[in-house]
Design a protein around this motif. Structure first.
Motif, PDB file in Angstrom:
ATOM      1  N   THR A 131       7.665  -1.091   8.697  1.00  0.00           N
ATOM      2  CA  THR A 131       7.603  -1.692   7.364  1.00  0.00           C
ATOM      3  C   THR A 131       6.890  -3.045   7.448  1.00  0.00           C
ATOM      4  OG1 THR A 131       9.747  -2.791   7.641  1.00  0.00           O
ATOM      5  CG2 THR A 131       9.758  -0.587   6.665  1.00  0.00           C
ATOM      6  N   PRO A 132       6.328  -3.531   6.344  1.00  0.00           N
ATOM      7  CA  PRO A 132       5.556  -4.776   6.378  1.00  0.00           C
ATOM      8  C   PRO A 132       6.427  -6.017   6.149  1.00  0.00           C
ATOM      9  CG  PRO A 132       5.304  -3.772   4.236  1.00  0.00           C
ATOM     10  CD  PRO A 132       6.198  -2.856   5.034  1.00  0.00           C
ATOM     11  N   LEU A 133       7.557  -6.087   6.843  1.00  0.00           N
ATOM     12  CA  LEU A 133       8.463  -7.222   6.741  1.00  0.00           C
ATOM     13  C   LEU A 133       8.735  -7.761   8.138  1.00  0.00           C
ATOM     14  CD1 LEU A 133       9.271  -5.228   4.249  1.00  0.00           C
ATOM     15  CD2 LEU A 133      11.324  -6.646   4.135  1.00  0.00           C
ATOM     16  N   ASP A 135       3.171   4.447   6.775  1.00  0.00           N
ATOM     17  CA  ASP A 135       2.997   4.476   5.332  1.00  0.00           C
ATOM     18  C   ASP A 135       1.754   3.681   4.953  1.00  0.00           C
ATOM     19  OD1 ASP A 135       3.300   3.384   2.533  1.00  0.00           O
ATOM     20  OD2 ASP A 135       5.112   4.619   2.583  1.00  0.00           O
ATOM     21  N   TRP A 136       0.923   4.279   4.078  1.00  0.00           N
ATOM     22  CA  TRP A 136      -0.348   3.664   3.694  1.00  0.00           C
ATOM     23  C   TRP A 136      -0.156   2.294   3.045  1.00  0.00           C
ATOM     24  CZ3 TRP A 136      -3.828   7.531   5.107  1.00  0.00           C
ATOM     25  CH2 TRP A 136      -5.163   7.120   5.145  1.00  0.00           C
ATOM     26  N   GLY A 137       0.927   2.118   2.310  1.00  0.00           N
ATOM     27  CA  GLY A 137       1.166   0.838   1.666  1.00  0.00           C
ATOM     28  C   GLY A 137       1.813  -0.186   2.568  1.00  0.00           C
ATOM     29  N   HIS A 138       2.401   0.274   3.672  1.00  0.00           N
ATOM     30  CA  HIS A 138       3.008  -0.653   4.627  1.00  0.00           C
ATOM     31  C   HIS A 138       1.956  -1.218   5.569  1.00  0.00           C
ATOM     32  CE1 HIS A 138       7.143   1.618   4.229  1.00  0.00           C
ATOM     33  NE2 HIS A 138       6.650   1.204   3.076  1.00  0.00           N
ATOM     34  N   GLY A 139       1.144  -0.348   6.136  1.00  0.00           N
ATOM     35  CA  GLY A 139       0.177  -0.777   7.140  1.00  0.00           C
ATOM     36  C   GLY A 139      -1.018  -1.525   6.595  1.00  0.00           C
TER      37      GLY A 139
END
Length: 306
Positions: free
Chosen positions: A172-174, A204-208
């Motif tokens: 995840t992007p956190l 996930d495309w929106g995470h990376g």
């Protein structure tokens, strides 16, 4: 990579998170998936079944899911933890008793999945608490990371006892969650390489592609696919603007082009792995408009991935 692999269709399905509080029984969601969306591959969401329900309830729902998915010709590739459980700090909560409970919850999820005929389970692992000054750590505390790896090995043993085939970590992007970059994900895969059931990545495309974390020049998934292609065995796709983790459908303007996404997956060797549309909607949005948007989105993605 041979020419046939390069041009082979990419398996495409949908994460059932969009069904939360709407199409919550297998009678409902199998009909939506098959009749409205024309799909035969899904990723189950544990927002639809709480593995902590009493055994009699879990067992009945698992039996119904297995029976109705088979009758509809739908393959359930995996089960993901869903938004409800994700909202907790899970395996990285500061209270050890809460971490123990989160591990137990996952064991219960494995039991449910095995009964429902779902061979894989996964999702994000947890989050450390925020600091009082709002600053973000660059890495987990060494002791916290070591304990997390120990728990992942125990979970691998539990999954093996249930007969599961694979477990997933979803980066995840956190910065408070783990892993959030390619190097950390590689380290985690290395540290769990001897797990009784293999740990793999669902990216996930929106995470990376989250620009506030990775930078404006990191607007595609290529670094993830090239750096982790051997341990990525599923992909989430969503429409997003690279500014937040949007989980929009593909009727909304954004920066993810399905044709370009398919080309990237083929070019980097990810293409044989299944891709799941993962979208979420406000609970107050009307269900008819959601179905229409999903029909349009799935048709567009199916064409791009064919």
């Amino acid at each position: 990579m041979n020419d046939a692999t390069t041009h082979a269709p990419i398996p495409f399905g949908i994460n059932l998170g969009f069904c939360t509080k709407r199409w919550v029984t297998p009678e409902l969601w199998t009909a939506v998936v098959r009749e409205r969306l024309g799909l035969d591959l899904v990723q189950f969401s544990l927002d639809l079944v709480d593995p902590m329900w009493p055994d009699a309830i879990v067992d009945r729902h698992a039996s119904d899911i297995r029976r109705m998915a088979e009758a509809a010709g739908i393959t359930i590739h995996s089960a993901f933890i869903g938004l409800a459980h994700y909202s907790f700090n899970q395996l990285l909560h500061p209270d050890p008793a809460v971490r123990n409970y989160a591990e137990y919850w996952l064991g219960r999820a494995y039991r449910f999945a095995a009964l429902a005929g779902i061979p894989r389970v996964g999702g994000p692992l947890g989050a450390i608490p925020a600091r009082l000054d709002g600053s973000e750590a660059e890495a987990l505390d060494e002791a916290d990371y070591g304990e997390l790896i120990t728990r992942l090995h125990r979970l691998g043993e539990r999954a093996a006892a249930e007969g599961l085939a694979e477990l997933y970590v979803e980066p995840t992007p956190l910065r408070r969650e783990w892993p959030w970059n390619v190097d950390q994900a590689r380290q985690m895969m290395s540290d769990t390489a001897d797990s009784a059931v293999p740990w793999r990545l669902c990216v996930d495309w929106g995470h990376g592609t989250f620009a506030p974390l990775y930078g404006e020049d990191h607007g595609n998934m290529e670094p993830w696919f090239r750096g982790l292609g051997d341990v990525i065995t599923a992909v989430h796709i969503q429409q997003t603007d690279f500014l937040l983790d949007r989980h929009w459908d593909f009727t909304v303007p954004g920066k993810v082009d399905p044709v370009e996404a398919a080309a990237l997956m083929r070019r980097t060797g990810i293409a044989p792995k299944p891709v799941f549309l993962e979208v979420f909607y406000p609970f107050e949005e009307d269900s008819a408009s959601i179905l229409n948007a999903l029909e349009t989105s799935c048709a567009r993605l199916k064409q791009a991935l064919a």
